[in-house]
Design an enzyme around this catalytic site. Structure first.
Site, PDB file in Angstrom:
ATOM      1  N   ASP A  15       1.384  -1.061  -7.487  1.00  0.00           N
ATOM      2  CA  ASP A  15       2.032  -1.691  -8.632  1.00  0.00           C
ATOM      3  C   ASP A  15       1.181  -2.878  -9.071  1.00  0.00           C
ATOM      4  OD1 ASP A  15       4.286  -2.246 -10.467  1.00  0.00           O
ATOM      5  OD2 ASP A  15       4.518  -4.054  -9.251  1.00  0.00           O
ATOM      6  N   GLU A  50       0.555   3.281 -12.001  1.00  0.00           N
ATOM      7  CA  GLU A  50       1.347   3.520 -13.204  1.00  0.00           C
ATOM      8  C   GLU A  50       0.414   3.822 -14.365  1.00  0.00           C
ATOM      9  OE1 GLU A  50       4.917   0.407 -13.303  1.00  0.00           O
ATOM     10  OE2 GLU A  50       3.032  -0.485 -12.655  1.00  0.00           O
ATOM     11  N   ASP A  71       8.164  -6.090  -6.705  1.00  0.00           N
ATOM     12  CA  ASP A  71       6.891  -5.383  -6.830  1.00  0.00           C
ATOM     13  C   ASP A  71       6.713  -4.348  -5.723  1.00  0.00           C
ATOM     14  OD1 ASP A  71       6.322  -6.920  -9.046  1.00  0.00           O
ATOM     15  OD2 ASP A  71       5.146  -8.395  -7.943  1.00  0.00           O
TER      16      ASP A  71
END
Length: 237
Positions: free
Chosen positions: A60, A144, A224
């Site tokens: 992340d 991501e 996170d």
């Protein structure tokens, strides 16, 4: 050896950063802000066999930490651009006071360019080190798939997003993974911060909320880390 032969130009002395691997397909010549010339060679090499995935990590990316890993580890970013802002502002003001076309203006312009180049060099070196750690630590790295251009429209965060260079980190990781026979996956970024990584329900949060606290299963952890676990789950699917 120590020379590059270009059509219509001839042999030029060069300093090789590293040995050339594979068959050379293209050569691009470019000049940076300080007037330094570079030759970028694109080569063709044989495909590296994909290794068996034994270790996978979710990554992340963020502003508080550059990356938060599903292993619980985080890597902080030194914020090179923010650190250089005061020095850069002084140099830019000095440049604006110089007469156009003068030798002093050229010197002042070179000083501004050098500060910008130093920031870029430090950032690239750091991102290369981080991407190397990621590739060495896992066979499957999941990020991501961020809409970074859309995120840059937030003028309050744009400067910090550009400084962290998430897109470049992903690009560097993909390049190193390909050479090592490892895989980088990009997954849908929607709801990875809001979803509970343990029970799957949505837990709405604002950007100011740094802790994930699930009212359904009681899971409590850094937001996170929770997001990185959701990213890993999507990648494994």
């Amino acid at each position: 050896g120590s020379k590059l032969t270009l059509s219509k130009i001839g042999p030029i002395r060069i300093f090789k950063h590293r040995e050339v691997e594979g068959k050379i397909k293209t050569c691009t010549i470019k000049k940076d802000l300080l007037g330094h010339w570079y030759a970028t060679l694109v080569t063709e090499i044989e495909d590296i066999p994909i290794v068996e995935v034994k270790v996978a990590i979710g990554v992340d990316v963020g502003l508080k930490s550059l990356v938060a890993l599903s292993t619980g580890d985080t890597i902080e970013y030194p914020r090179y651009y923010v650190q250089s802002q005061a020095k850069l502002a002084v140099a830019q003001r000095n440049l604006s006071r110089k007469k156009k076309g003068s030798a002093n203006r050229r010197k002042a312009k070179a000083k501004v360019a050098k500060i910008s180049q130093d920031v870029q060099n430090h950032r690239d070196e750091f991102l290369h080190q981080v991407s190397r750690k990621l590739v060495d630590s896992a066979d499957l790295i999941v990020f991501e798939n961020l809409n970074i251009l859309g995120m840059l429209k937030n003028h309050h965060l744009a400067k910090h997003i550009q400084d962290h260079s998430w897109g470049k980190l992903i690009q560097f990781t993909q390049g190193k993974a390909a050479k090592a026979g490892k895989v980088v996956e990009l997954v849908d970024a929607r709801y990875t911060s809001q979803k509970c990584s343990q029970c799957g329900i949505m837990v709405p949060k604002t950007l100011a909320d740094r802790t994930h606290l699930c009212p359904n299963c009681g899971l409590e952890m850094d937001r996170d880390l929770n997001a990185s676990l959701n990213i890993l789950t999507l990648g494994l699917r």
